[in-house]
Design a protein around this motif. Structure first.
Motif, PDB file in Angstrom:
ATOM      1  N   LEU A 158      -0.653  15.433 -13.924  1.00  0.00           N
ATOM      2  CA  LEU A 158      -1.756  14.499 -14.064  1.00  0.00           C
ATOM      3  C   LEU A 158      -3.000  15.098 -13.436  1.00  0.00           C
ATOM      4  O   LEU A 158      -2.936  15.707 -12.353  1.00  0.00           O
ATOM      5  CB  LEU A 158      -1.426  13.167 -13.399  1.00  0.00           C
ATOM      6  N   LEU A 159      -4.117  14.926 -14.096  1.00  0.00           N
ATOM      7  CA  LEU A 159      -5.408  15.408 -13.596  1.00  0.00           C
ATOM      8  C   LEU A 159      -6.294  14.199 -13.376  1.00  0.00           C
ATOM      9  O   LEU A 159      -6.568  13.437 -14.319  1.00  0.00           O
ATOM     10  CB  LEU A 159      -6.039  16.373 -14.605  1.00  0.00           C
ATOM     11  N   PHE A 199      -4.544  18.985 -21.502  1.00  0.00           N
ATOM     12  CA  PHE A 199      -4.694  17.636 -20.959  1.00  0.00           C
ATOM     13  C   PHE A 199      -5.253  16.693 -22.015  1.00  0.00           C
ATOM     14  O   PHE A 199      -6.150  17.055 -22.792  1.00  0.00           O
ATOM     15  CB  PHE A 199      -5.617  17.650 -19.744  1.00  0.00           C
ATOM     16  N   GLN A 219      -5.925  12.145 -16.841  1.00  0.00           N
ATOM     17  CA  GLN A 219      -5.501  12.969 -17.966  1.00  0.00           C
ATOM     18  C   GLN A 219      -4.092  13.485 -17.684  1.00  0.00           C
ATOM     19  O   GLN A 219      -3.685  13.605 -16.527  1.00  0.00           O
ATOM     20  CB  GLN A 219      -6.459  14.144 -18.157  1.00  0.00           C
ATOM     21  N   LEU A 220      -3.380  13.800 -18.772  1.00  0.00           N
ATOM     22  CA  LEU A 220      -1.984  14.199 -18.632  1.00  0.00           C
ATOM     23  C   LEU A 220      -1.711  15.421 -19.496  1.00  0.00           C
ATOM     24  O   LEU A 220      -2.168  15.510 -20.645  1.00  0.00           O
ATOM     25  CB  LEU A 220      -1.064  13.042 -19.021  1.00  0.00           C
ATOM     26  N   ALA A 221      -0.940  16.351 -18.918  1.00  0.00           N
ATOM     27  CA  ALA A 221      -0.495  17.525 -19.663  1.00  0.00           C
ATOM     28  C   ALA A 221       1.018  17.612 -19.562  1.00  0.00           C
ATOM     29  O   ALA A 221       1.581  17.573 -18.460  1.00  0.00           O
ATOM     30  CB  ALA A 221      -1.143  18.788 -19.115  1.00  0.00           C
ATOM     31  N   GLN A 237       5.377  16.654 -16.276  1.00  0.00           N
ATOM     32  CA  GLN A 237       3.981  16.494 -16.625  1.00  0.00           C
ATOM     33  C   GLN A 237       3.112  16.702 -15.400  1.00  0.00           C
ATOM     34  O   GLN A 237       3.562  16.565 -14.267  1.00  0.00           O
ATOM     35  CB  GLN A 237       3.746  15.094 -17.199  1.00  0.00           C
ATOM     36  N   SER A 244      -6.400  12.386 -22.280  1.00  0.00           N
ATOM     37  CA  SER A 244      -6.656  11.169 -21.515  1.00  0.00           C
ATOM     38  C   SER A 244      -5.570  10.139 -21.795  1.00  0.00           C
ATOM     39  O   SER A 244      -5.214   9.881 -22.960  1.00  0.00           O
ATOM     40  CB  SER A 244      -8.030  10.601 -21.892  1.00  0.00           C
ATOM     41  N   LEU A 283      -2.497  24.509 -20.040  1.00  0.00           N
ATOM     42  CA  LEU A 283      -2.279  23.095 -19.753  1.00  0.00           C
ATOM     43  C   LEU A 283      -3.190  22.275 -20.655  1.00  0.00           C
ATOM     44  O   LEU A 283      -4.414  22.281 -20.503  1.00  0.00           O
ATOM     45  CB  LEU A 283      -2.568  22.792 -18.278  1.00  0.00           C
TER      46      LEU A 283
END
Length: 945
Positions: A660-661, A642, A650-652, A658, A644, A640
């Protein structure tokens, strides 16, 4: 009519009778919605009314009193009763009926037929008292525990004693299930094959020093608690399907294939203590977990908090969870379906995954225990003994039952409600309302009162009573006023049973963290409401749930298993076709997550679902093939990538979707434009139901401040209808479209609720009146005529009052000790009648009231605020006012105990207070009673919007 262009629907006109706390009484046999076809309310059914747990003491029931009490239930607006037989009253032993005997079954048939003739429903506990057990359960099928004895041997020594469980209280010879020897050099030997039939160990070490751990399948010896005649016996082994079959076979023989007339069969909260074993558990463990735990017996039963010991216990607890699911809850539900009934289960306390257990049954049931202190002004709580009070009900805990119901689309989610809401005889109806509202806000839509006791008419006051409050008994002073609460609940439940739950966020419950970090002292992990301070409240899951709910997101919880069943359609998650649809899956911080669950989460994102992870899981649970599973976890996390995309998010990219973290989950929801209900910023609480033409919002003001403003709703609507569940009145709201939402004008006092119905089409009906004070307050100071009408121990003499005072302050000697009802009458003059409406404010009421004006029934006033609209009934000039007031049972009980009248005469636990100590009210102070005022009349006029 509301257009989609900021056009206001300005409300005007008179109120349709009664403020939100002034309940118009229907005829005893009338439906709350007398003409459903013409009513804006959903139709009233048996299941929309509140039900009650009905304790049968000694099952000493008869046909005459059954009909009498069922008729009393009907007359106050109850919808049904759940029969739970328990211990009996002293002195009535000759009337006891053995459980499931032919006579008992005849009384059950009499009950169901009588209830049916009255339009009531009947549920039945599949047992007496709790937990399940009885005379049919042998020691071999009773609740079991793993008992480990430790021995030491040196080189050349033999064990002199025979291997046997050293417990003279055991009910049978306890089988040896494991024997592992641990050498001083790290050796581990399974010695079961070295044990003779008589327990002699035919083995001796040749070198070193050794510790032997012998494990036995022992009995807990727990008996059925509060058992009824014919129901006493050992508690069954809930991990054994054979034990369950034996238990249920007694019912099969009793029912003999005949219809029972019972709607649903019930199982109370799991309170099986120290039951951490079943004879097949170690074999099941090996089959399910992939390794034999016997070589690790020492670590398993140790108090060590090492990672290895915690993982072994985690695997053991997961095995128990699977066994109780597969060997008890699932076959129990199947058995009930074979009886043409519904299963109703309180899963809390079980050593399993609460969400999966609740998901297995037809009606998941939660429980409130204790009382919540709401900041509603002037609300009174009489059980002030801090050491006695129970922890308040917790909204997040309540939502485990409703979450299972919502994700699977179950029509009903029930609650055992008001258990120990306060001390006996000190619970007014006003305490019940905000507590039941919290239950509704948690997703419950089928309330059961705890509770009422069958009591024959010939039993002296206060009749037969259960040892735990709250006492919803016909002998209660406020019983005739219970209609107010019942009709309020009925209206709410008619809405909350409509359509399907509508939620925004599916929140994953990291149960493996709970199991891993559970105290090492016990192998079983009872997920109980009484220990939420240990397994629930300290967790990130709990904090996320609370924050999301407070911020205005509708949240349900999901388990690993339920998540596995989910589908993605149009970017939305859904677990079952009839269940709720979710905009996002939120994964809170979880240290341990099964690799299969993480793979599932990534797959859902690949399919287009919005997935928000607070923090990537650090590890996998369990002991077997640990490094292999860890490598798989690391590989997924490493895959993954990620980047920002906004502050804190953060996005993967994964597949078509997708992940999101974000440590702050709400930031990620904002980034995805998953909007919240901003109405919570005003302090309002809500829950929603989706119906074909719009939504129902159930709104509650539990704050100390009134709400009088335009409130935003996160939906588009062509029209908005307001439904007042306290009175049944309704009207078209003032509303306007704003962007992708709708705002509606609301006026809610502290302690009031409102149902908002949004529609995609036009709605017809009168406009909702919005009012503001329009003149000076008029005091209704009396003098008052006071006449005591019903109660005891004796009716005090009539009084003429120059001012309102408590009955306990009257010179009449019988007034202080009186519990019951009395009527206040007075007249007042209204010189003119220019206002749109007039609000009667009763001030301090101890504890509920029924108001008549000029001979017109103006309704019940039973909760905060104690107010009633009278504009429809008032006239210019002289007006007559009559107010019936009911106090608490407490003063009459105080009098009995001060005079040492023996009224608590029951077997088993008899009767206890909040601290579970013998009950005695002799030293209680007299409870203020009656109408204390001040009573005032305030003119109101329609406001300009």
């Amino acid at each position: 009519m509301q257009s989609k262009h900021n056009k206001l629907l300005v409300a005007a006109g008179l109120l349709l009778g009664g403020l939100t706390t002034c309940q118009k009484l229907p005829a005893p046999t009338a439906s709350v919605a007398a003409n459903p076809a013409a009513s804006p309310w959903p139709a009233v059914t048996t299941q929309t009314r509140p039900w009650v747990r009905w304790w049968w003491m000694g099952s000493a029931v008869d046909a005459k009193n059954l009909r009498l009490q069922l008729t009393q239930f009907k007359d106050v607006g109850l919808g049904g009763a759940e029969i739970t037989p328990i211990y009996g009253a002293v002195g009535y032993e000759q009337q006891y009926i053995d459980y499931l005997s032919p006579t008992w079954l005849k009384m059950l048939s009499t009950t169901t037929h009588t209830a049916d003739s009255l339009g009531l429903g009947v549920d039945m506990n599949v047992g007496t008292g709790w937990p399940y057990g009885g005379p049919q359960i042998t020691p071999e099928q009773a609740a079991s525990k793993l008992v480990v004895q430790k021995y030491s041997l040196a080189a050349g020594q033999r064990l002199k004693e025979k291997l046997a469980l050293q417990d003279p209280k055991q009910l049978r010879p306890a089988p040896l299930v494991a024997l592992t020897a641990y050498g001083s050099k790290g050796e581990r030997l399974d010695l079961r094959s070295k044990v003779a039939a008589d327990g002699t160990l035919n083995w001796q070490p040749t070198t070193g020093s050794w510790e032997l751990y012998a494990a036995f399948s022992g009995n807990t010896r727990q008996m059925v608690k509060r058992a009824a005649p014919g129901g006493a016996g050992l508690v069954l082994d809930h991990l054994s399907q054979e034990a369950l079959k034996t238990y249920l076979n007694r019912f099969d023989q009793a029912f003999a294939g005949q219809p029972t007339g019972v709607r649903s069969f019930f199982n109370d909260s799991y309170e099986v203590f120290e039951a951490d074993f079943t004879p097949r558990l170690l074999d099941e463990f090996q089959q399910r977990r992939g390794y034999d735990v016997r070589p690790y017996l020492r670590e398993l039963v140790s108090q060590s908090t090492t990672d290895e010991a915690a993982r072994l216990r985690d695997d053991y607890r997961e095995t128990m969870a699977e066994l109780v699911q597969e060997n008890f809850v699932t076959p129990w539900t199947a058995w009930i379906h074979g009886k043409k009934g519904l299963s109703r289960n309180q899963s809390h306390g079980f050593p399993g995954n609460l969400l999966d257990l609740y998901a297995t049954v037809d009606i998941p049931e939660c429980e409130t225990f204790g009382i919540t202190r709401f900041p509603i002004p002037d609300i009174r709580y009489y059980s002030e003994e801090a050491a006695y009070t129970n922890p308040p009900p917790d909204l997040v805990m309540l939502k485990f039952a409703s979450s299972a119901g919502h994700v699977l689309g179950k029509p009903l989610v029930s609650s055992e409600t008001f258990t120990w809401l306060g001390e006996h005889f000190k619970v007014p109806l006003s305490n019940c309302k905000p507590e039941v509202e919290q239950v509704f806000l948690a997703g419950v839509n089928h309330v059961f009162y705890h509770g009422t006791t069958y009591s024959p008419a010939e039993a002296p006051w206060p009749g037969w009573l259960f040892y735990a409050s709250t006492n919803f008994a016909p002998s209660n002073s406020w019983w005739p006023h219970l209609t107010g609460l019942n009709d309020y609940i009925t209206r709410c439940q008619s809405v909350l049973q409509a359509g399907r739950a509508e939620s925004d966020v599916l929140l994953y419950w990291p149960v493996y963290d709970v199991r891993h970090y559970a105290p090492p002292a016990k192998l079983d992990m009872m997920v109980s409401i009484h220990t939420i301070d240990q397994w629930l409240q300290p967790t990130a899951f709990y904090q996320d749930a609370q924050q999301l709910i407070k911020s205005g997101y509708a949240v349900d919880f999901v388990s690993d298993k339920l998540l596995q069943q989910s589908q993605v359609n149009g970017g939305r998650l859904q677990v079952a076709p009839q269940g709720a649809v979710y905009q996002a899956l939120v994964v809170p911080k979880a240290n341990f997550m099964p690799i299969e669950t993480l793979e599932n989460i990534v797959q859902r994102a690949q399919q287009g679902a919005t997935v928000i992870i607070q923090e990537m899981p650090k590890d996998v649970p369990g002991f077997h093939q640990l490094e292999t599973r860890r490598q798989r976890l690391r590989a997924i996390v490493a895959g993954l990538n990620f980047a920002s995309v906004s502050a804190g998010v953060q996005l993967a990219k994964v597949g078509n979707g997708q992940i999101l973290l974000a440590s702050n989950v709400q930031q990620a929801l904002d980034y995805q434009k998953i909007t919240r209900e901003t109405l919570t910023d005003s302090g309002l609480k809500f829950i929603r139901r989706a119906v074909p033409d719009g939504r129902y919002y159930y709104l509650v003001n539990h704050t100390a401040k009134p709400v009088d403003s335009w409130v935003p709703l996160n939906t588009t609507a062509s029209s908005v209808l307001l439904l007042d569940p306290q009175t049944g009145r309704s009207g078209l709201a003032a509303s306007k479209s704003e962007g992708n939402g709708t705002t509606v004008r609301l006026q809610l006092q502290p302690g009031e609720a409102m149902i908002v119905k949004t529609s995609t089409g036009a709605a017809a009906g009168p406009a909702w009146p919005y009012l503001a004070p329009a003149g000076p307050v008029q005091s209704i100071a009396g003098p008052w005529s006071l006449r005591f009408t019903q109660g005891g121990p004796e009716l005090p003499k009539a009084q003429q009052l120059a001012k309102l005072v408590s009955w306990t302050e009257l010179s009449e000697p019988n007034a202080a000790r009186f519990s019951g009802r009395a009527e206040y009458t007075t007249t007042f003059t209204l010189p003119t009648k220019p206002a749109t409406d007039y609000v009667l404010k009763l001030g301090d009421v101890r504890e509920s009231a029924h108001v008549w004006v000029n001979g017109h029934d103006a309704g019940l006033v039973w909760s905060f605020p104690y107010e009633c609209h009278l504009g429809t009934y008032l006239k210019k000039g002289r007006n007559e006012l009559k107010i019936e007031v009911a106090n608490l049972m407490a003063n009459r009980i105080i009098d009995l105990d001060q005079r040492k009248v023996t009224w608590r005469k029951y077997h088993e636990i008899n009767f206890v207070n909040l601290a579970y100590k013998p009950f005695d009210a002799a030293n209680w102070p007299w409870q203020p009673s009656g109408l204390l005022g001040p009573v005032t009349l305030t003119p109101y006029a329609a406001t300009k919007l």
